[in-house]
Design a protein around this motif. Structure first.
Motif, PDB file in Angstrom:
ATOM      1  N   TRP A 189     -11.413 -27.715  16.171  1.00 19.73           N
ATOM      2  CA  TRP A 189     -11.878 -29.095  16.231  1.00 19.73           C
ATOM      3  C   TRP A 189     -10.807 -29.981  15.625  1.00 19.73           C
ATOM      4  CZ3 TRP A 189     -16.256 -30.572  18.690  1.00 19.73           C
ATOM      5  CH2 TRP A 189     -17.144 -29.544  19.037  1.00 19.73           C
ATOM      6  N   LEU A 190     -10.460 -31.040  16.342  1.00 16.60           N
ATOM      7  CA  LEU A 190      -9.469 -31.985  15.850  1.00 16.60           C
ATOM      8  C   LEU A 190     -10.202 -33.235  15.390  1.00 16.60           C
ATOM      9  CD1 LEU A 190      -6.840 -31.617  18.710  1.00 16.60           C
ATOM     10  CD2 LEU A 190      -6.944 -30.395  16.524  1.00 16.60           C
ATOM     11  N   LEU A 191     -10.056 -33.555  14.142  1.00 13.03           N
ATOM     12  CA  LEU A 191     -10.725 -34.719  13.570  1.00 13.03           C
ATOM     13  C   LEU A 191      -9.733 -35.872  13.492  1.00 13.03           C
ATOM     14  CD1 LEU A 191     -12.519 -32.751  10.711  1.00 13.03           C
ATOM     15  CD2 LEU A 191     -13.544 -33.541  12.857  1.00 13.03           C
TER      16      LEU A 191
ATOM     17  N   ASN B 190     -17.114 -20.062  13.101  1.00 17.93           N
ATOM     18  CA  ASN B 190     -15.820 -19.451  13.457  1.00 17.93           C
ATOM     19  C   ASN B 190     -14.769 -20.485  13.837  1.00 17.93           C
ATOM     20  OD1 ASN B 190     -16.863 -16.852  13.082  1.00 17.93           O
ATOM     21  ND2 ASN B 190     -17.754 -16.906  15.137  1.00 17.93           N
ATOM     22  N   ALA B 191     -15.087 -21.759  13.707  1.00 12.26           N
ATOM     23  CA  ALA B 191     -14.160 -22.808  14.125  1.00 12.26           C
ATOM     24  C   ALA B 191     -13.119 -23.102  13.047  1.00 12.26           C
ATOM     25  CB  ALA B 191     -14.934 -24.086  14.443  1.00 12.26           C
ATOM     26  N   THR B 192     -12.013 -23.651  13.518  1.00 12.58           N
ATOM     27  CA  THR B 192     -11.010 -24.221  12.633  1.00 12.58           C
ATOM     28  C   THR B 192     -11.068 -25.731  12.815  1.00 12.58           C
ATOM     29  OG1 THR B 192      -9.589 -22.297  12.861  1.00 12.58           O
ATOM     30  CG2 THR B 192      -8.542 -24.343  12.122  1.00 12.58           C
ATOM     31  N   TYR B 193     -11.051 -26.447  11.708  1.00 15.44           N
ATOM     32  CA  TYR B 193     -11.084 -27.903  11.742  1.00 15.44           C
ATOM     33  C   TYR B 193      -9.737 -28.408  11.256  1.00 15.44           C
ATOM     34  CZ  TYR B 193     -16.076 -27.258  12.216  1.00 15.44           C
ATOM     35  OH  TYR B 193     -17.311 -26.877  12.676  1.00 15.44           O
ATOM     36  N   ARG B 194      -9.115 -29.268  12.049  1.00 19.73           N
ATOM     37  CA  ARG B 194      -7.794 -29.787  11.681  1.00 19.73           C
ATOM     38  C   ARG B 194      -7.898 -31.286  11.460  1.00 19.73           C
ATOM     39  NH1 ARG B 194      -2.952 -26.770  14.045  1.00 19.73           N
ATOM     40  NH2 ARG B 194      -2.296 -27.451  11.988  1.00 19.73           N
TER      41      ARG B 194
ATOM     42  N   ASP C 125     -19.378 -40.786  11.124  1.00 22.42           N
ATOM     43  CA  ASP C 125     -19.719 -40.761  12.545  1.00 22.42           C
ATOM     44  C   ASP C 125     -18.714 -39.954  13.361  1.00 22.42           C
ATOM     45  OD1 ASP C 125     -17.890 -42.842  11.954  1.00 22.42           O
ATOM     46  OD2 ASP C 125     -18.423 -43.937  13.769  1.00 22.42           O
ATOM     47  N   HIS C 126     -17.694 -39.411  12.708  1.00 23.20           N
ATOM     48  CA  HIS C 126     -16.713 -38.560  13.389  1.00 23.20           C
ATOM     49  C   HIS C 126     -16.731 -37.131  12.856  1.00 23.20           C
ATOM     50  CE1 HIS C 126     -14.729 -41.867  15.609  1.00 23.20           C
ATOM     51  NE2 HIS C 126     -15.320 -42.561  14.657  1.00 23.20           N
ATOM     52  N   THR C 127     -17.617 -36.858  11.918  1.00 17.78           N
ATOM     53  CA  THR C 127     -17.701 -35.514  11.340  1.00 17.78           C
ATOM     54  C   THR C 127     -19.127 -34.974  11.382  1.00 17.78           C
ATOM     55  OG1 THR C 127     -18.038 -36.417   9.116  1.00 17.78           O
ATOM     56  CG2 THR C 127     -15.759 -35.910   9.763  1.00 17.78           C
TER      57      THR C 127
ATOM     58  N   THR D 218      -5.579 -40.510  12.661  1.00 17.27           N
ATOM     59  CA  THR D 218      -4.675 -39.802  13.574  1.00 17.27           C
ATOM     60  C   THR D 218      -5.056 -40.071  15.020  1.00 17.27           C
ATOM     61  OG1 THR D 218      -4.349 -38.029  11.963  1.00 17.27           O
ATOM     62  CG2 THR D 218      -3.870 -37.502  14.269  1.00 17.27           C
ATOM     63  N   ILE D 219      -4.039 -40.329  15.825  1.00 17.29           N
ATOM     64  CA  ILE D 219      -4.204 -40.388  17.279  1.00 17.29           C
ATOM     65  C   ILE D 219      -3.807 -39.031  17.832  1.00 17.29           C
ATOM     66  CG2 ILE D 219      -3.135 -41.297  19.384  1.00 17.29           C
ATOM     67  CD1 ILE D 219      -2.901 -43.990  18.065  1.00 17.29           C
ATOM     68  N   TYR D 220      -4.545 -38.547  18.830  1.00 17.31           N
ATOM     69  CA  TYR D 220      -4.150 -37.317  19.517  1.00 17.31           C
ATOM     70  C   TYR D 220      -3.633 -37.672  20.904  1.00 17.31           C
ATOM     71  CZ  TYR D 220      -6.262 -34.903  15.671  1.00 17.31           C
ATOM     72  OH  TYR D 220      -6.552 -34.464  14.395  1.00 17.31           O
ATOM     73  N   ILE D 221      -2.490 -37.098  21.225  1.00 19.60           N
ATOM     74  CA  ILE D 221      -1.846 -37.319  22.512  1.00 19.60           C
ATOM     75  C   ILE D 221      -2.054 -36.061  23.339  1.00 19.60           C
ATOM     76  CG2 ILE D 221       0.337 -37.808  23.681  1.00 19.60           C
ATOM     77  CD1 ILE D 221       1.187 -38.858  20.735  1.00 19.60           C
TER      78      ILE D 221
END
Ligand SMILES: [Zn+2]
Length: 170
Positions: free
Chosen positions: A6-8, A29-33, A14-16, A89-92
């Motif tokens: 999961w990319l935060l 079992n997830a990884t949160y970044r 409201d985003h978590t 953070t913006i994700y591209i």
């Protein structure tokens, strides 16, 4: 079997919301970044946000922080855009020469992409947030990169041109 990641974009509630439920990870079992600056600001810094720190405590062992712009996976790059929060953070997302930007809360509404001077009440550093939006406006006007924010109506991608507000992409 690989575990989901999961990319935060940042750590506002409201985003978590689906990271944990009833003090347990929703996805054990997830990884949160997320960016280290947000984790430090909201969770483990000298003045944490107690509500956020409590909410995220169950996933602490599943979190991988980053503190530089980087490629997180093929076709997914993180770009630090502080202002809304310290680690915003913006994700591209890209494939070949095509790309799209996932803005998080750098812009809550397309109107914020018309004039960088708009202030969002939840921006922690308003001048930095305005500067981040100004850079973003220049970038997306120049190349027509599609953008989306979770707060845009209908969760649609749009493009900004100099002649109009954000237009929906069909
Ligand atoms: Zn936010």
């Amino acid at each position: 079997m690989t575990s989901p990641t999961w990319l935060l974009t940042h750590l506002h509630g409201d985003h978590t919301g689906w990271t944990t439920l009833e003090d347990r990870p929703v996805f054990p079992n997830a990884t949160y970044r997320c960016h280290a600056a947000d984790w430090h600001h909201f969770v483990d810094g000298p003045e944490p946000d107690r509500r956020t720190a409590s909410k995220l405590a169950p996933i602490t062992g599943q979190v991988e922080l980053f503190d530089t712009d980087r490629t997180l996976a093929p076709g997914i790059d993180a770009r630090h855009t502080p202002g809304h929060t310290p680690g915003s953070t913006i994700y591209i997302v890209s494939s070949g020469q095509r790309r799209a930007l996932l803005l998080g809360d750098v812009a809550h509404s397309p109107v914020e992409l018309l004039d960088a001077g708009w202030e969002a009440v939840y921006d922690t550093d308003s001048p930095a947030a305005q500067a981040a939006r100004a850079r973003l406006i220049d970038e997306i006007e120049a190349d027509g990169t599609p953008v989306a924010s979770p707060h845009f109506a209908g969760l649609r991608f749009g493009r900004k041109t100099r002649a109009s507000a954000t237009n929906n992409v069909r």
